[in-house]
Motif scaffolding. Structure first.
Motif, PDB file in Angstrom:
ATOM      1  N   UNK A  14       0.847  -1.209   0.000  1.00 20.18           N
ATOM      2  CA  UNK A  14       0.000   0.000   0.000  1.00 20.18           C
ATOM      3  C   UNK A  14       0.876   1.251   0.000  1.00 20.18           C
ATOM      4  N   UNK A  15       1.924   1.262   0.817  1.00 26.90           N
ATOM      5  CA  UNK A  15       2.844   2.399   0.849  1.00 26.90           C
ATOM      6  C   UNK A  15       3.471   2.590  -0.525  1.00 26.90           C
ATOM      7  N   UNK A  20       4.484   5.634  -5.131  1.00 18.54           N
ATOM      8  CA  UNK A  20       4.992   5.465  -6.493  1.00 18.54           C
ATOM      9  C   UNK A  20       3.957   5.749  -7.572  1.00 18.54           C
ATOM     10  N   UNK A  21       2.686   5.499  -7.269  1.00 18.16           N
ATOM     11  CA  UNK A  21       1.686   5.532  -8.342  1.00 18.16           C
ATOM     12  C   UNK A  21       0.487   6.431  -8.093  1.00 18.16           C
ATOM     13  N   UNK A  22      -0.037   6.454  -6.865  1.00 19.07           N
ATOM     14  CA  UNK A  22      -1.299   7.157  -6.625  1.00 19.07           C
ATOM     15  C   UNK A  22      -1.324   7.864  -5.268  1.00 19.07           C
ATOM     16  N   UNK A  23      -0.499   8.871  -5.070  1.00 18.71           N
ATOM     17  CA  UNK A  23      -0.512   9.567  -3.778  1.00 18.71           C
ATOM     18  C   UNK A  23      -1.879  10.173  -3.457  1.00 18.71           C
ATOM     19  N   UNK A  24      -2.577  10.592  -4.492  1.00 14.73           N
ATOM     20  CA  UNK A  24      -3.889  11.209  -4.276  1.00 14.73           C
ATOM     21  C   UNK A  24      -4.897  10.231  -3.683  1.00 14.73           C
ATOM     22  N   UNK A  25      -4.681   8.919  -3.863  1.00 17.78           N
ATOM     23  CA  UNK A  25      -5.606   7.921  -3.315  1.00 17.78           C
ATOM     24  C   UNK A  25      -5.603   7.938  -1.787  1.00 17.78           C
ATOM     25  N   UNK A  29       0.145  14.611  -1.267  1.00 18.47           N
ATOM     26  CA  UNK A  29       0.783  15.297  -2.385  1.00 18.47           C
ATOM     27  C   UNK A  29       2.289  15.207  -2.172  1.00 18.47           C
ATOM     28  N   UNK A  30       2.982  14.593  -3.134  1.00 18.39           N
ATOM     29  CA  UNK A  30       4.435  14.458  -3.053  1.00 18.39           C
ATOM     30  C   UNK A  30       5.085  15.775  -3.439  1.00 18.39           C
ATOM     31  N   UNK A  31       6.250  16.067  -2.858  1.00 18.50           N
ATOM     32  CA  UNK A  31       6.970  17.254  -3.313  1.00 18.50           C
ATOM     33  C   UNK A  31       7.653  16.931  -4.642  1.00 18.50           C
ATOM     34  N   UNK A  81      10.806   3.639  -9.189  1.00 17.26           N
ATOM     35  CA  UNK A  81       9.647   2.886  -9.649  1.00 17.26           C
ATOM     36  C   UNK A  81       8.389   3.705  -9.812  1.00 17.26           C
ATOM     37  N   UNK A  82       8.512   5.016  -9.812  1.00 14.24           N
ATOM     38  CA  UNK A  82       7.342   5.876  -9.936  1.00 14.24           C
ATOM     39  C   UNK A  82       6.713   5.759 -11.322  1.00 14.24           C
ATOM     40  N   UNK A  83       5.387   5.780 -11.338  1.00  7.92           N
ATOM     41  CA  UNK A  83       4.661   5.819 -12.608  1.00  7.92           C
ATOM     42  C   UNK A  83       4.957   7.136 -13.306  1.00  7.92           C
ATOM     43  N   UNK A  84       4.902   7.107 -14.625  1.00  8.30           N
ATOM     44  CA  UNK A  84       5.149   8.337 -15.373  1.00  8.30           C
ATOM     45  C   UNK A  84       4.079   9.386 -15.086  1.00  8.30           C
ATOM     46  N   UNK A  85       2.927   8.973 -14.581  1.00 10.23           N
ATOM     47  CA  UNK A  85       1.874   9.923 -14.259  1.00 10.23           C
ATOM     48  C   UNK A  85       2.152  10.698 -12.976  1.00 10.23           C
TER      49      UNK A  85
END
Length: 188
Positions: A14-15, A20-25, A29-31, A81-85
């Motif tokens: 989950x972390x 990596x993919x959906x901080x908004x979920x 908000x990542x810096x 491993x972050x998504x391009x989005x």
């Protein structure tokens, strides 16, 4: 390092998904460099600091990094491993790779990789391993039948391809053209 319990593995996944993919979920908000305050992550995921520390310390791939800021606040991010989005710049300096690196993948991907090379697709980078055993572990996350490609990393770098090394030792590059790849024989 001790093995994580099933519940800790679920929390680790989950972390990873959030960082990596959906901080908004999780309402986060990542810096610009992928960091978020540890306190915010704990609150969003309902974890204690002790639970997080066990997960970070014992994660099999050292997926997370924690940084103590000048104000004594701890921040956390995924090592790669972050998504391009997810718009992040890990701030990793270019690094000279070893002569060869490796990429493990399901056997079903071999044909397309031979034709097209390795592309980052929905991620920021292609991930490469320092050795065959690590590449096999990575490939087995998606299939029991794994192929390993050897990457002529030094030759790529000499041709102008840029490499970075993440905090946990994973080598990153934007792509690996097919001409720099060779299929490595592996023993099951």
């Amino acid at each position: 390092m001790t093995a994580l319990t099933r519940e800790q593995v679920r929390a680790s996944r989950r972390i990873s998904m959030v960082l990596r993919h959906r901080p908004e979920s999780a309402g986060l908000r990542l810096d610009a460099n992928g960091w978020v305050p540890v306190a915010d992550l704990l609150r969003a995921l309902g974890l204690t600091r002790a639970e997080l520390d066990v997960i970070v310390e014992n994660n099999d791939k050292s997926r997370f990094a924690i940084d103590r800021r000048a104000d004594d606040a701890d921040w956390i991010r995924a090592s790669q491993g972050h998504s391009s989005r997810v718009a992040v710049d890990l701030g990793l300096p270019p690094a000279d790779p070893p002569a060869v690196l490796f990429h493990g993948t399901p056997v079903s991907n071999v044909g397309s990789i031979r034709r097209e090379g390795l592309r980052s697709r929905s991620r920021h980078h292609v991930h490469l391993s320092k050795d065959v055993p690590t590449a096999l572990v990575v490939g087995r996350r998606r299939s029991a039948e794994v192929a390993v490609f050897e990457v002529a990393a030094a030759a790529m770098a000499e041709s102008g391809h840029v490499f970075h090394r993440s905090d946990n030792g994973v080598w990153l590059t934007s792509e690996v053209p097919a001409g720099y790849l060779s299929l490595k024989p592996t023993n099951p």
